[in-house]
Design an enzyme around this catalytic site. Structure first.
Site, PDB file in Angstrom:
ATOM      1  N   GLU A 173     -18.686  23.352  74.564  1.00 41.79           N
ATOM      2  CA  GLU A 173     -18.983  23.568  73.153  1.00 41.79           C
ATOM      3  C   GLU A 173     -20.177  24.492  72.891  1.00 41.79           C
ATOM      4  O   GLU A 173     -21.217  24.063  72.373  1.00 41.79           O
ATOM      5  CB  GLU A 173     -19.206  22.221  72.445  1.00 41.79           C
ATOM      6  N   GLU A 353     -11.479  16.725  75.136  1.00 46.59           N
ATOM      7  CA  GLU A 353     -12.078  15.561  74.453  1.00 46.59           C
ATOM      8  C   GLU A 353     -11.270  15.261  73.209  1.00 46.59           C
ATOM      9  O   GLU A 353     -10.942  16.176  72.442  1.00 46.59           O
ATOM     10  CB  GLU A 353     -13.520  15.840  73.987  1.00 46.59           C
TER      11      GLU A 353
HETATM   12  C1  FCB Z   1     -18.643  16.302  71.384  1.00 44.00           C
HETATM   13  C2  FCB Z   1     -19.463  16.296  72.654  1.00 44.00           C
HETATM   14  C3  FCB Z   1     -19.460  14.980  73.384  1.00 44.00           C
HETATM   15  C4  FCB Z   1     -19.491  13.800  72.431  1.00 44.00           C
HETATM   16  C5  FCB Z   1     -18.455  13.958  71.345  1.00 44.00           C
HETATM   17  C6  FCB Z   1     -18.402  12.794  70.379  1.00 44.00           C
HETATM   18  O1  FCB Z   1     -19.136  17.286  70.535  1.00 44.00           O
HETATM   19  O2  FCB Z   1     -18.993  17.278  73.542  1.00 44.00           O
HETATM   20  O3  FCB Z   1     -20.528  14.984  74.279  1.00 44.00           O
HETATM   21  O4  FCB Z   1     -20.751  13.600  71.962  1.00 44.00           O
HETATM   22  O5  FCB Z   1     -18.675  15.135  70.638  1.00 44.00           O
END
Ligand code: FCB
Length: 449
Positions: A173, A353
């Site tokens: 990110e 994620e």
């Molecule tokens: C993302 C992050 C991860 C976590 C999630 C909820 O932005 O990569 O580390 O905190 O959000």
């Protein structure tokens, strides 16, 4: 309420699809100053008064540095075939340059070997935000030298572990590190200068491309890529103002990263809007950034809704939200994946994620989290939907394996499918973990037929 709900997610996934759980070093490891680890920008940031909601830090976190072996048993017990984790740069090279720390390298070697021994594919992220503090003091990501330090770090990790890794992501990110870290300053390093945020984003992208070239030159066999946080950007109304703002915000979040990676240029509308804050770019930078990737990781939590008039509050408008206040919007994941596939020559995509924080209660050794089960089920169905529309998907990883340090939100927001009692460090599988395990078992049974 949601059109995706009735779809059976089970139907569409190939037998070699990667199913995983994800974590990051700073959020789970603890052992912040142990065995020669240097401080990261998050160690320092947490010590500033008022920046972390519960005034907590990563000193102990989930104590994973000491409990890694039992944690790997727990991961294996879930039946996943992959684990996404990150290396703490200051644990393996405490000052970000200079001497390497053998004890830190040995920790990740034990972790990777432990995964392989359990039949789990290691998906490693090099930079999940915890830059060595010493590099920040020298200017951090806003300073071009950090690009070269990152390439050295990538080479060192590859030399030690690369032959055993399935996948290496350079950064997690970059938008978050650049904008939340350097523009709004709500995340480490807590800078609030837009020009530096823009320059940091350019250096993150450049270091990604240069690291890919360096790792390939070393003969790295792992799949190489990058992880972006992306969302569809919807205008709150049809008004011209809302539409124009949504277009620009899409430029800042999505096209600012996708265009250089896949077209070797920054989007002109965003450059125009930046005025004198445009990044300094050296000849050849854009071609390096556009070095072909083996995969692209997508982190997806919610859509964004943009209004020119006032911030858009999903909850106040009666939409389903998580404990973060983020709208639960699974169809946005299908929309996003299809758009990436249509607009860019993307390689295979992974959901690196996806998950939700919800208010969980541990009662009599159980955590009933039906909202998280529903969230995961609908988002997995949304991935299946995208695949039916032609998007090439390699895998899906739940954020997160276990409750952990949720950055500026501290320990109050729980994203895990495993509950962590921070007093005792006891881990308890939530209903969502049992659901995921059952889902994966059915998946395996189908593959075996
Ligand atoms: C993302 C992050 C991860 C976590 C999630 C909820 O932005 O990569 O580390 O905190 O959000």
């Amino acid at each position: 309420m949601n059109s995706i709900e009735p779809v059976d997610p089970q139907a569409d996934f190939p037998h070699d699809f990667v199913w995983g759980v994800a974590t990051s070093a700073f959020q789970i490891e603890g052992a912040a100053a142990e065995d020669g680890k240097g401080p990261s920008i998050w160690d320092s940031f947490c010590r500033r008064p008022g920046v972390i909601v519960d005034a907590s830090n990563g000193d102990i976190a989930c104590d994973h540095y000491h409990r890694w072996s039992a944690d790997l048993d727990m991961i294996a017990d879930l039946g996943v075939n992959a684990y996404r984790f990150s290396v703490s740069w200051p644990r393996v090279r405490p000052g970000g340059s200079g001497a390497w720390n053998e004890k830190g390298l040995a920790f990740y070697e034990r972790l990777v070997d432990g995964l392989l021994a359990r039949g789990i594919k290691p998906f490693l992220t090099l930079n999940h935000w915890d830059l060595p503090d010493e590099l920040q003091m020298a200017g951090g990501w806003a300073h071009r030298d950090t690009v070269h330090r990152f390439v050295e770090y990538a080479e060192g990790i590859n030399a030690r572990l690369g032959d055993r890794l399935v996948s290496i992501a350079t950064h997690n990110e970059p938008w978050v590190m650049a904008v939340l870290g350097h523009e709004s300053g709500v995340f480490a390093p807590g800078v609030q200068v837009r020009r530096l945020a823009v320059q940091a984003s350019h250096h993150l992208l450049l270091s990604h491309g240069m690291a890919l070239q360096a790792l390939r030159a070393q003969g790295c066999s792992a799949q190489l890529g990058l992880v972006l946080n992306l969302s569809p950007m919807h205008p709150a109304t049809d008004s011209a103002d809302d539409q124009a703002k949504a277009r620009l915000e899409d430029g800042r979040l999505v096209r600012w990263y996708m265009d250089p990676l896949f077209r070797a240029s920054y989007p002109q509308d965003v450059l125009d809007d930046l005025g004198s804050d445009v990044p300094r770019i050296k000849p050849g930078d854009m071609q390096l950034i556009a070095t072909p990737m083996d995969f692209l990781g997508v982190n997806y939590y919610s859509r964004s809704v943009v209004s020119a008039a006032e911030p858009w509050d999903a909850q106040a408008r009666g939409h389903e939200v998580s404990d973060m206040g983020w709208e639960v919007y699974p169809q946005g994941l299908t929309e996003l994946l299809v758009r990436l596939h249509q607009d860019y020559p993307v390689p295979v995509l992974y959901i690196t994620e996806n998950g939700g924080a919800f208010k969980d209660a541990l009662e009599a050794g159980q955590v009933h989290d039906p909202q998280r089960v529903s969230y995961l089920r609908r988002h997995i169905a949304a991935v299946a939907q995208a695949m039916r529309q032609g998007v090439r998907m390699g895998g899906y990883m739940v954020w997160s394996l276990m409750d952990n340090f949720e950055w500026a939100s501290g320990y109050g927001k729980r994203f895990g499918i495993v509950h962590v009692d921070y007093e005792t460090q006891r881990r308890t599988l939530k209903d969502s973990a049992h659901w995921y395990r059952d889902f994966l078992q059915r998946q395996k049974a189908r593959a075996g037929r």
